[in-house]
Design a protein around this motif. Structure first.
Motif, PDB file in Angstrom:
ATOM      1  N   PRO A  29      40.010  50.285  47.608  1.00  0.00           N
ATOM      2  CA  PRO A  29      39.895  48.837  47.440  1.00  0.00           C
ATOM      3  C   PRO A  29      41.039  48.079  48.102  1.00  0.00           C
ATOM      4  CG  PRO A  29      40.669  49.838  45.410  1.00  0.00           C
ATOM      5  CD  PRO A  29      40.324  50.972  46.339  1.00  0.00           C
ATOM      6  N   ALA A  30      40.706  46.926  48.671  1.00  0.00           N
ATOM      7  CA  ALA A  30      41.698  46.081  49.341  1.00  0.00           C
ATOM      8  C   ALA A  30      41.214  44.645  49.317  1.00  0.00           C
ATOM      9  CB  ALA A  30      41.915  46.546  50.780  1.00  0.00           C
ATOM     10  N   ALA A  44      48.581  38.273  54.565  1.00  0.00           N
ATOM     11  CA  ALA A  44      48.314  39.684  54.840  1.00  0.00           C
ATOM     12  C   ALA A  44      47.195  40.169  53.942  1.00  0.00           C
ATOM     13  CB  ALA A  44      49.572  40.525  54.591  1.00  0.00           C
ATOM     14  N   GLY A  45      46.590  41.280  54.326  1.00  0.00           N
ATOM     15  CA  GLY A  45      45.705  41.992  53.431  1.00  0.00           C
ATOM     16  C   GLY A  45      46.536  42.778  52.428  1.00  0.00           C
ATOM     17  N   ARG A  46      45.879  43.267  51.381  1.00  0.00           N
ATOM     18  CA  ARG A  46      46.614  44.011  50.363  1.00  0.00           C
ATOM     19  C   ARG A  46      45.809  45.219  49.910  1.00  0.00           C
ATOM     20  NH1 ARG A  46      50.037  40.470  46.082  1.00  0.00           N
ATOM     21  NH2 ARG A  46      51.903  41.774  46.136  1.00  0.00           N
ATOM     22  N   ASP A  47      46.483  46.351  49.890  1.00  0.00           N
ATOM     23  CA  ASP A  47      45.892  47.589  49.384  1.00  0.00           C
ATOM     24  C   ASP A  47      45.990  47.567  47.863  1.00  0.00           C
ATOM     25  OD1 ASP A  47      45.068  50.197  48.925  1.00  0.00           O
ATOM     26  OD2 ASP A  47      47.059  51.024  49.343  1.00  0.00           O
ATOM     27  N   LEU A  48      44.864  47.569  47.175  1.00  0.00           N
ATOM     28  CA  LEU A  48      44.865  47.460  45.726  1.00  0.00           C
ATOM     29  C   LEU A  48      45.162  48.775  45.023  1.00  0.00           C
ATOM     30  CD1 LEU A  48      41.849  45.039  45.181  1.00  0.00           C
ATOM     31  CD2 LEU A  48      44.298  44.510  45.298  1.00  0.00           C
ATOM     32  N   ARG A  49      45.199  49.856  45.765  1.00  0.00           N
ATOM     33  CA  ARG A  49      45.556  51.135  45.158  1.00  0.00           C
ATOM     34  C   ARG A  49      47.062  51.361  45.216  1.00  0.00           C
ATOM     35  NH1 ARG A  49      42.111  56.064  47.139  1.00  0.00           N
ATOM     36  NH2 ARG A  49      40.545  54.808  46.032  1.00  0.00           N
ATOM     37  N   GLY A  51      49.305  48.934  46.510  1.00  0.00           N
ATOM     38  CA  GLY A  51      50.015  47.685  46.337  1.00  0.00           C
ATOM     39  C   GLY A  51      50.695  47.158  47.574  1.00  0.00           C
ATOM     40  N   GLY A  52      50.649  47.898  48.672  1.00  0.00           N
ATOM     41  CA  GLY A  52      51.306  47.466  49.892  1.00  0.00           C
ATOM     42  C   GLY A  52      50.351  46.795  50.851  1.00  0.00           C
ATOM     43  N   SER A  53      50.682  46.839  52.134  1.00  0.00           N
ATOM     44  CA  SER A  53      49.850  46.239  53.166  1.00  0.00           C
ATOM     45  C   SER A  53      49.968  47.049  54.440  1.00  0.00           C
ATOM     46  CB  SER A  53      50.265  44.787  53.423  1.00  0.00           C
ATOM     47  OG  SER A  53      49.393  44.174  54.366  1.00  0.00           O
ATOM     48  N   GLY A  87      52.404  51.661  52.747  1.00  0.00           N
ATOM     49  CA  GLY A  87      52.171  50.235  52.811  1.00  0.00           C
ATOM     50  C   GLY A  87      53.283  49.410  52.203  1.00  0.00           C
ATOM     51  N   ALA A  88      54.092  50.010  51.327  1.00  0.00           N
ATOM     52  CA  ALA A  88      55.226  49.295  50.747  1.00  0.00           C
ATOM     53  C   ALA A  88      56.257  48.931  51.808  1.00  0.00           C
ATOM     54  CB  ALA A  88      55.878  50.140  49.656  1.00  0.00           C
TER      55      ALA A  88
END
Length: 252
Positions: A29-30, A44-49, A51-53, A87-88
């Motif tokens: 999910p993002a 930016a987009g965000r990675d929901l797993r 928390g980064g991008s 992604g952090a």
């Protein structure tokens, strides 16, 4: 991101133009790119797993707007399941007050804790590339000279077919002053490379073929978003994203 081509100080008044595809599992999910509720200066987009991008810009920064993008190094034999989320590295740079050289100095001592990555960071003062898999390569962490660059899941400017092809198309579009739609068409290229030109990244040959396309769509995995970023010398940056099906069915 799994493919980024970018021009640094090639176009007057437009220090940075970047075009990228993010390849990811469809069930990860993002959120689509946009201002972050907890940091509205970040787009930016965000990675929901994790928390980064994977890619983003800021409206402000110590030297003007900041830009950050990341690709993974494809090395399945080296992958660690306990490694921190890469992604952090993008998110923390965009959130913080450090410029790129200071930020890279901060993360370098612990970089080997992460699975392999390329990191492109910068602002009006300069663009920098860093990889934790570059070994003794003297280019690692260097400030980039004006020019056109490309990176996929190898090191910067590694001559993978899709990197070479997309850099050439990108350069042509820049010289033509092409409209934004042309860049998205470039990112939609599904042509696969011939076997003789494929890199050997440690995955089976049939998968290597499928991953050689600029735009990927295979069961369960593929190009989730295409993005065009423009950072101007005297205006706020622009980030335009297209969420690609079936990816838009799981975004949010």
């Amino acid at each position: 991101m799994c493919l980024i081509v970018f021009a640094w100080r090639v176009i007057p008044g437009l220090p940075l133009v970047a075009c990228a595809n993010r390849d990811e599992f469809y069930d990860r999910p993002a959120t689509p790119a946009g201002p972050w509720p907890d940091a509205p200066h970040i787009i930016a987009g965000r990675d929901l797993r994790g928390g980064g991008s994977w890619m983003g810009v800021t409206k402000t920064g110590p030297n003007g707007p900041k830009f950050a993008a990341l690709t993974n190094i494809r090395a399945p034999d080296e992958r660690r399941t306990d490694a921190p989320t890469r992604g952090a590295l993008v998110a923390d740079f965009l959130k913080g007050d450090l410029d790129a050289p200071a930020y890279l100095d901060r993360i370098a001592p612990d970089a080997q804790e992460y699975n392999g990555f390329n990191l492109i960071l910068g602002d009006a003062a300069g663009i920098h590339w860093f990889s934790n898999r570059a070994g003794a390569d003297p280019r690692n962490g260097r400030a980039l000279e004006p020019g056109i660059y490309g990176v996929s899941n190898g090191l910067l400017d590694a001559p993978w077919p899709k990197v070479v092809r997309t850099k050439a198309t990108f350069a042509s579009l820049l010289l033509q002053g092409a409209p934004e739609e042309a860049y998205f068409e470039m990112l939609a290229d599904t042509t696969r490379a011939p076997d003789m030109r494929l890199p050997d990244t440690g995955v089976p040959l049939d998968l290597e073929r499928e991953l050689s396309a600029v735009c990927i769509e295979i069961p369960g995995y593929g190009t989730r978003t295409s993005t065009v970023v423009k950072v101007y010398a005297d205006a706020e940056p622009e980030l335009h994203e297209r969420v690609l099906k079936p990816c838009d069915q799981v975004a949010g």
